[in-house]
Design a protein around this motif. Structure first.
Motif, PDB file in Angstrom:
ATOM      1  N   LEU A  60       7.648   2.438 -11.213  1.00 32.61           N
ATOM      2  CA  LEU A  60       7.976   2.112 -12.288  1.00 32.61           C
ATOM      3  C   LEU A  60       6.813   2.404 -13.568  1.00 32.61           C
ATOM      4  O   LEU A  60       7.132   3.058 -14.250  1.00 32.61           O
ATOM      5  N   CYS A  61       5.332   1.814 -13.254  1.00 27.24           N
ATOM      6  CA  CYS A  61       4.387   2.350 -14.016  1.00 27.24           C
ATOM      7  C   CYS A  61       4.348   3.686 -14.032  1.00 27.24           C
ATOM      8  O   CYS A  61       4.224   4.425 -15.062  1.00 27.24           O
ATOM      9  N   LEU A  62       4.271   4.765 -13.049  1.00 28.79           N
ATOM     10  CA  LEU A  62       5.044   5.965 -12.759  1.00 28.79           C
ATOM     11  C   LEU A  62       5.900   6.874 -13.485  1.00 28.79           C
ATOM     12  O   LEU A  62       5.286   7.175 -14.790  1.00 28.79           O
ATOM     13  N   THR A  63       7.109   6.144 -13.738  1.00 25.94           N
ATOM     14  CA  THR A  63       7.427   6.890 -14.801  1.00 25.94           C
ATOM     15  C   THR A  63       7.467   6.515 -15.842  1.00 25.94           C
ATOM     16  O   THR A  63       7.797   7.225 -16.837  1.00 25.94           O
ATOM     17  N   ARG A  64       7.107   4.741 -15.979  1.00 21.72           N
ATOM     18  CA  ARG A  64       6.582   4.560 -18.155  1.00 21.72           C
ATOM     19  C   ARG A  64       5.652   5.737 -18.409  1.00 21.72           C
ATOM     20  O   ARG A  64       5.436   6.555 -19.619  1.00 21.72           O
ATOM     21  N   TYR A  65       4.834   6.346 -17.786  1.00 20.66           N
ATOM     22  CA  TYR A  65       3.376   6.531 -17.941  1.00 20.66           C
ATOM     23  C   TYR A  65       3.926   8.284 -18.177  1.00 20.66           C
ATOM     24  O   TYR A  65       4.287   8.519 -19.563  1.00 20.66           O
ATOM     25  N   LEU A  66       4.923   8.853 -17.598  1.00 19.87           N
ATOM     26  CA  LEU A  66       5.279  10.084 -17.641  1.00 19.87           C
ATOM     27  C   LEU A  66       6.650  10.424 -19.169  1.00 19.87           C
ATOM     28  O   LEU A  66       6.254  11.658 -19.451  1.00 19.87           O
ATOM     29  N   ALA A  67       7.468   8.944 -18.763  1.00 20.28           N
ATOM     30  CA  ALA A  67       8.325   9.417 -20.589  1.00 20.28           C
ATOM     31  C   ALA A  67       7.153   9.283 -21.751  1.00 20.28           C
ATOM     32  O   ALA A  67       7.296  10.199 -22.652  1.00 20.28           O
ATOM     33  N   LYS A  68       6.459   8.322 -22.024  1.00 19.18           N
ATOM     34  CA  LYS A  68       5.369   8.959 -22.887  1.00 19.18           C
ATOM     35  C   LYS A  68       4.542   9.118 -22.786  1.00 19.18           C
ATOM     36  O   LYS A  68       4.870  10.084 -23.917  1.00 19.18           O
ATOM     37  N   ARG A  69       4.202   9.874 -21.993  1.00 21.97           N
ATOM     38  CA  ARG A  69       3.316  11.473 -22.167  1.00 21.97           C
ATOM     39  C   ARG A  69       3.565  12.381 -22.620  1.00 21.97           C
ATOM     40  O   ARG A  69       3.357  13.224 -23.118  1.00 21.97           O
ATOM     41  N   TYR A  70       5.336  12.896 -22.037  1.00 27.31           N
ATOM     42  CA  TYR A  70       5.697  13.970 -22.388  1.00 27.31           C
ATOM     43  C   TYR A  70       7.219  13.124 -22.976  1.00 27.31           C
ATOM     44  O   TYR A  70       8.422  14.547 -23.737  1.00 27.31           O
ATOM     45  N   HIS A  71       7.284  12.695 -24.388  1.00 30.51           N
ATOM     46  CA  HIS A  71       8.139  11.857 -24.964  1.00 30.51           C
ATOM     47  C   HIS A  71       9.147  12.249 -24.323  1.00 30.51           C
ATOM     48  O   HIS A  71      10.297  12.883 -25.664  1.00 30.51           O
ATOM     49  N   ILE A  72       9.082  11.508 -23.308  1.00 30.81           N
ATOM     50  CA  ILE A  72      10.965  11.804 -22.444  1.00 30.81           C
ATOM     51  C   ILE A  72      12.112  11.079 -23.764  1.00 30.81           C
ATOM     52  O   ILE A  72      11.963   9.424 -23.695  1.00 30.81           O
ATOM     53  N   SER A  73      13.495  11.039 -23.499  1.00 28.60           N
ATOM     54  CA  SER A  73      14.195  10.362 -24.272  1.00 28.60           C
ATOM     55  C   SER A  73      14.858   9.400 -23.965  1.00 28.60           C
ATOM     56  O   SER A  73      14.975   8.969 -22.733  1.00 28.60           O
ATOM     57  N   LYS A  74      14.735   8.263 -24.696  1.00 27.23           N
ATOM     58  CA  LYS A  74      14.919   6.982 -23.351  1.00 27.23           C
ATOM     59  C   LYS A  74      16.754   6.536 -23.397  1.00 27.23           C
ATOM     60  O   LYS A  74      16.974   6.193 -22.833  1.00 27.23           O
ATOM     61  N   LYS A  75      17.194   7.875 -24.157  1.00 28.91           N
ATOM     62  CA  LYS A  75      18.896   7.890 -23.392  1.00 28.91           C
ATOM     63  C   LYS A  75      18.488   8.730 -22.301  1.00 28.91           C
ATOM     64  O   LYS A  75      19.558   8.255 -21.061  1.00 28.91           O
ATOM     65  N   VAL A  76      17.699   9.884 -21.688  1.00 28.15           N
ATOM     66  CA  VAL A  76      17.929   9.934 -21.149  1.00 28.15           C
ATOM     67  C   VAL A  76      17.198   9.320 -19.804  1.00 28.15           C
ATOM     68  O   VAL A  76      17.741   8.834 -18.450  1.00 28.15           O
ATOM     69  N   THR A  77      16.129   8.345 -19.431  1.00 23.30           N
ATOM     70  CA  THR A  77      15.738   7.622 -18.913  1.00 23.30           C
ATOM     71  C   THR A  77      16.815   6.401 -18.392  1.00 23.30           C
ATOM     72  O   THR A  77      17.587   6.052 -17.258  1.00 23.30           O
ATOM     73  N   ASN A  78      17.092   5.695 -19.873  1.00 18.86           N
ATOM     74  CA  ASN A  78      18.013   4.445 -19.431  1.00 18.86           C
ATOM     75  C   ASN A  78      19.614   4.994 -18.790  1.00 18.86           C
ATOM     76  O   ASN A  78      20.121   4.707 -17.580  1.00 18.86           O
ATOM     77  N   LEU A  79      20.051   6.219 -19.464  1.00 22.93           N
ATOM     78  CA  LEU A  79      21.481   6.801 -18.228  1.00 22.93           C
ATOM     79  C   LEU A  79      20.656   7.337 -16.957  1.00 22.93           C
ATOM     80  O   LEU A  79      22.142   7.016 -16.634  1.00 22.93           O
ATOM     81  N   SER A  80      19.922   7.450 -16.841  1.00 23.74           N
ATOM     82  CA  SER A  80      19.461   7.677 -15.477  1.00 23.74           C
ATOM     83  C   SER A  80      19.135   6.466 -14.518  1.00 23.74           C
ATOM     84  O   SER A  80      19.199   6.319 -13.186  1.00 23.74           O
TER      85      SER A  80
END
Length: 221
Positions: A60-80
């Motif tokens: 979970l920490c890894l995905t949160r770090y990658l999402a912040k670093r690469y500016h991943i849309s919250k829609k993508v993470t939530n729907l995933s």
């Protein structure tokens, strides 16, 4: 005609994702709702599956770090997460049916081969099909068909499948096999470092690299 095609491209992934979500929920709740007359073992079941936190929290920490670093849309993470915990199972089940039909009706594999190698030659294809389809649907719905989004969505979708599968296997061992469940969950946790989240991440990156022109990777890679 062009408008019709555009509407199909827009709404078909949403429709397919909705079907996968509903079917996945039925599978998950259906499996966990069959205690085989041993309802009193539910507290022990919840205690054993809590051990998944050993690998879940770092990932979970890894995905949160990658999402912040690469500016991943919250829609993508939530729907995933939503589809990774539900539709993964539904699409993988369809994949198993297709692979099973191939080996039984087309190849006509022997019973000994199916008993010894059936799971090994079917599970990778069926499960990666299901998880890969989830990632593709997420990226199409959110219109984020990039390698960076595929990386994070692939990890989440694979992790969601991994969580549900681990819990289901542990449930079957406890309520059908009448075991205590600790041995099974410890084995699953021990294999978590190189399991579904890794396979789905790599599959998703490769899939997007093939589907997009501006991918940052050659088709050979």
């Amino acid at each position: 005609m062009k408008q019709l095609l555009h509407s199909c491209k827009t709404y078909f992934p949403i429709l397919l994702a909705a079907i996968g979500f509903v079917s996945g929920c039925k599978i998950v709740f259906g499996e966990f709702g069959k205690p085989n007359g041993m309802e009193d073992k539910y507290p022990l079941f919840f205690l054993t599956i809590s051990l998944v936190a050993i690998y879940l929290l770092p990932l979970l920490c890894l995905t949160r770090y990658l999402a912040k670093r690469y500016h991943i849309s919250k829609k993508v993470t939530n729907l995933s997460w939503l589809l990774g915990l539900t539709a993964d199972m539904a699409f993988s089940e369809l994949g198993h049916m297709a692979v099973g039909y191939f080996w039984i009706e087309i190849v006509k594999a022997s019973d000994n081969f199916k008993a010894d190698w059936g799971a090994a030659v079917s599970a990778p294809f069926a499960e990666e099909f299901g998880k890969g389809l989830v990632v593709l649907l997420v990226l199409l719905i959110c219109r984020k068909l990039t390698i960076k989004h595929a990386l994070v969505s692939g990890i989440i979708a694979g992790l969601g499948f991994q969580l549900i599968e681990n819990c289901m296997i542990n449930f079957l061992d406890m309520f059908i096999g009448k075991l205590d469940g600790f041995e099974t969950i410890i084995e699953r946790v021990g294999q978590a470092g190189w399991s579904h989240w890794v396979f789905t991440m790599l599959f998703a990156i490769g899939l997007v690299a093939l589907l997009t022109k501006d991918s940052g990777m050659s088709k050979t890679q």
